[in-house]
Design an enzyme around this catalytic site. Sequence first.
Site, PDB file in Angstrom:
ATOM      1  N   GLY A 234       0.830  -1.204   0.000  1.00 23.62           N
ATOM      2  CA  GLY A 234       0.000   0.000   0.000  1.00 23.62           C
ATOM      3  C   GLY A 234       0.858   1.245   0.000  1.00 23.62           C
ATOM      4  O   GLY A 234       2.088   1.173  -0.036  1.00 23.62           O
ATOM      5  N   HIS A 254      12.164   9.959   8.938  1.00 23.78           N
ATOM      6  CA  HIS A 254      13.331  10.820   8.632  1.00 23.78           C
ATOM      7  C   HIS A 254      13.509  11.034   7.122  1.00 23.78           C
ATOM      8  O   HIS A 254      14.280  11.871   6.702  1.00 23.78           O
ATOM      9  CB  HIS A 254      14.616  10.299   9.302  1.00 23.78           C
ATOM     10  CG  HIS A 254      15.283   9.142   8.626  1.00 23.78           C
ATOM     11  ND1 HIS A 254      16.590   8.785   8.862  1.00 23.78           N
ATOM     12  CD2 HIS A 254      14.825   8.248   7.713  1.00 23.78           C
ATOM     13  CE1 HIS A 254      16.911   7.737   8.132  1.00 23.78           C
ATOM     14  NE2 HIS A 254      15.861   7.388   7.442  1.00 23.78           N
TER      15      HIS A 254
HETATM   16  C1  LIG Z   1      14.385   4.233   4.740  1.00 27.89           C
HETATM   17  S1  LIG Z   1      13.395   2.854   4.413  1.00 27.89           S
HETATM   18  C2  LIG Z   1      13.186   2.127   6.021  1.00 27.89           C
HETATM   19  C3  LIG Z   1      12.892   0.657   5.954  1.00 27.89           C
HETATM   20  C4  LIG Z   1      12.740  -0.052   7.313  1.00 27.89           C
HETATM   21  N1  LIG Z   1      11.721   0.547   8.132  1.00 27.89           N
HETATM   22  C5  LIG Z   1      14.059  -0.090   8.062  1.00 27.89           C
HETATM   23  O1  LIG Z   1      14.189   0.538   9.101  1.00 27.89           O
HETATM   24  O2  LIG Z   1      14.988  -0.746   7.588  1.00 27.89           O
HETATM   25  C6  LIG Z   1      11.822   3.591   4.097  1.00 27.89           C
HETATM   26  C7  LIG Z   1      10.753   2.619   3.658  1.00 27.89           C
HETATM   27  O3  LIG Z   1       9.555   3.362   3.344  1.00 27.89           O
HETATM   28  C8  LIG Z   1       8.955   2.750   2.224  1.00 27.89           C
HETATM   29  N2  LIG Z   1       8.055   3.715   1.576  1.00 27.89           N
HETATM   30  C9  LIG Z   1       8.395   4.842   0.893  1.00 27.89           C
HETATM   31  N3  LIG Z   1       7.303   5.460   0.430  1.00 27.89           N
HETATM   32  C10 LIG Z   1       6.238   4.711   0.829  1.00 27.89           C
HETATM   33  C11 LIG Z   1       4.833   4.861   0.667  1.00 27.89           C
HETATM   34  N4  LIG Z   1       4.333   5.905  -0.005  1.00 27.89           N
HETATM   35  N5  LIG Z   1       4.035   3.920   1.216  1.00 27.89           N
HETATM   36  C12 LIG Z   1       4.553   2.871   1.899  1.00 27.89           C
HETATM   37  N6  LIG Z   1       5.889   2.682   2.095  1.00 27.89           N
HETATM   38  C13 LIG Z   1       6.713   3.602   1.554  1.00 27.89           C
HETATM   39  C14 LIG Z   1      10.134   2.366   1.361  1.00 27.89           C
HETATM   40  O4  LIG Z   1       9.790   1.428   0.373  1.00 27.89           O
HETATM   41  C15 LIG Z   1      11.109   1.851   2.389  1.00 27.89           C
HETATM   42  O5  LIG Z   1      10.947   0.482   2.613  1.00 27.89           O
END
Ligand SMILES: C[S@@+](CC[C@H](N)C(=O)[O-])C[C@H]1O[C@@H](n2cnc3c(N)ncnc32)[C@H](O)[C@@H]1O
Length: 346
Positions: A234, A254
């Site tokens: 989603g 962040h």
């Molecule tokens: C910096 S990563 C952090 C991943 C994980 N929480 C960790 O700490 O390793 C940010 C996550 O947000 C997800 N993300 C970015 N935009 C999103 C959106 N619009 N909806 C859902 N997830 C999203 C990315 O795919 C990614 O997996």
Amino acid sequence: MTTAAPVSTGRPQPYLRLAELLMGSRIALALSLVAERGIADMLGDTEKTAEELSAQADIPAPALRRLLRSLSYVGVFQEDTDGRFINTDVSRYLRSDVNPSLREMSLILNDDAVLRGWQHLEQVLMTGNPAFAAANGQTFFQHIAADKKRSENMARFMKGIYGPEGPAIAAGFPFGRFGRLIDVGGGAGHILAEILRAHPKLHGSVFDLPKTAEVARRFVDEQGLSDRCEVFAGDFFEAVTPGYDAYFIKSTLHDWDDEKSVHILRNCRNAMPAHGRILITEIVLEPGKPIGHPHRFIDMEMMVTLGGKERTAEEFGALLHQASLRLEQVHHIEGSFFSVVEGSKV
Ligand SMILES: C[S@@+](CC[C@H](N)C(=O)[O-])C[C@H]1O[C@@H](n2cnc3c(N)ncnc32)[C@H](O)[C@@H]1O
């Protein structure tokens, strides 16, 4: 193995250190090519000459020797007097079969599109606006989400850089208080897997963009956690899966400016039952407290690429307030740079 030591020039270490830093972008590009070709994997625990690596790496041997020799001088590989290269304690983290692996970190951070944004550093500093979208016509996460391989690399990058924090986070917060927890923007689910392993009664879910959710489904399966972990695809700017006791969101706020962070938090709030908790898990800035390497430069990456930032507890409190949530407590995670900012519905 006899090692060819670089010839001493008699120049002082700080001079050499600065020269190395000034060559940093070249070194990083060389590393990302080495990572992309899987050269650290080809070496594994063996020793090989450039001639032996050339065909598989698909780089002519004389050029490959110059590349590996240059990286040996900055401590990545090691070359012996017969021209055989081995992995060092540094290059082993470029292997894909080690945990953690930083192979994908080098691929994502040195992606042409990311570097295009960095070319506008001065403008970013002057305006406060991130450069990726302006330089590439789409946001960083649109760029990642558009491609399966990139989504896999991004999830592995997160696992490589944040994976080592997993056990401390899983043990350092009383997740056992909850019956059901969802990891919003949970990537491949590697942190959730640690939390589930440490809290056997907890049921967990991962929520992420569709291509990342596919990676998470495979990972959850491989970890043997499918019976108590679901994966939802989603967009957290539209809605988040409702009905969990805890909405865990790590290293994700962040990525975003205040307005977008509040938007995400509001959608978590809308999904939460009255007793629900939000668990923002981030590096919480405190004056004079170091945040550790490489997190300091990750903060720069947030500024240049995404428009996000690391925040203080007060700043998280303000975001929660704007999303009609209340800051309950900030729990510092022992043995980690992370804290859990716990919030509830107002
Ligand atoms: C910096 S990563 C952090 C991943 C994980 N929480 C960790 O700490 O390793 C940010 C996550 O947000 C997800 N993300 C970015 N935009 C999103 C959106 N619009 N909806 C859902 N997830 C999203 C990315 O795919 C990614 O997996």
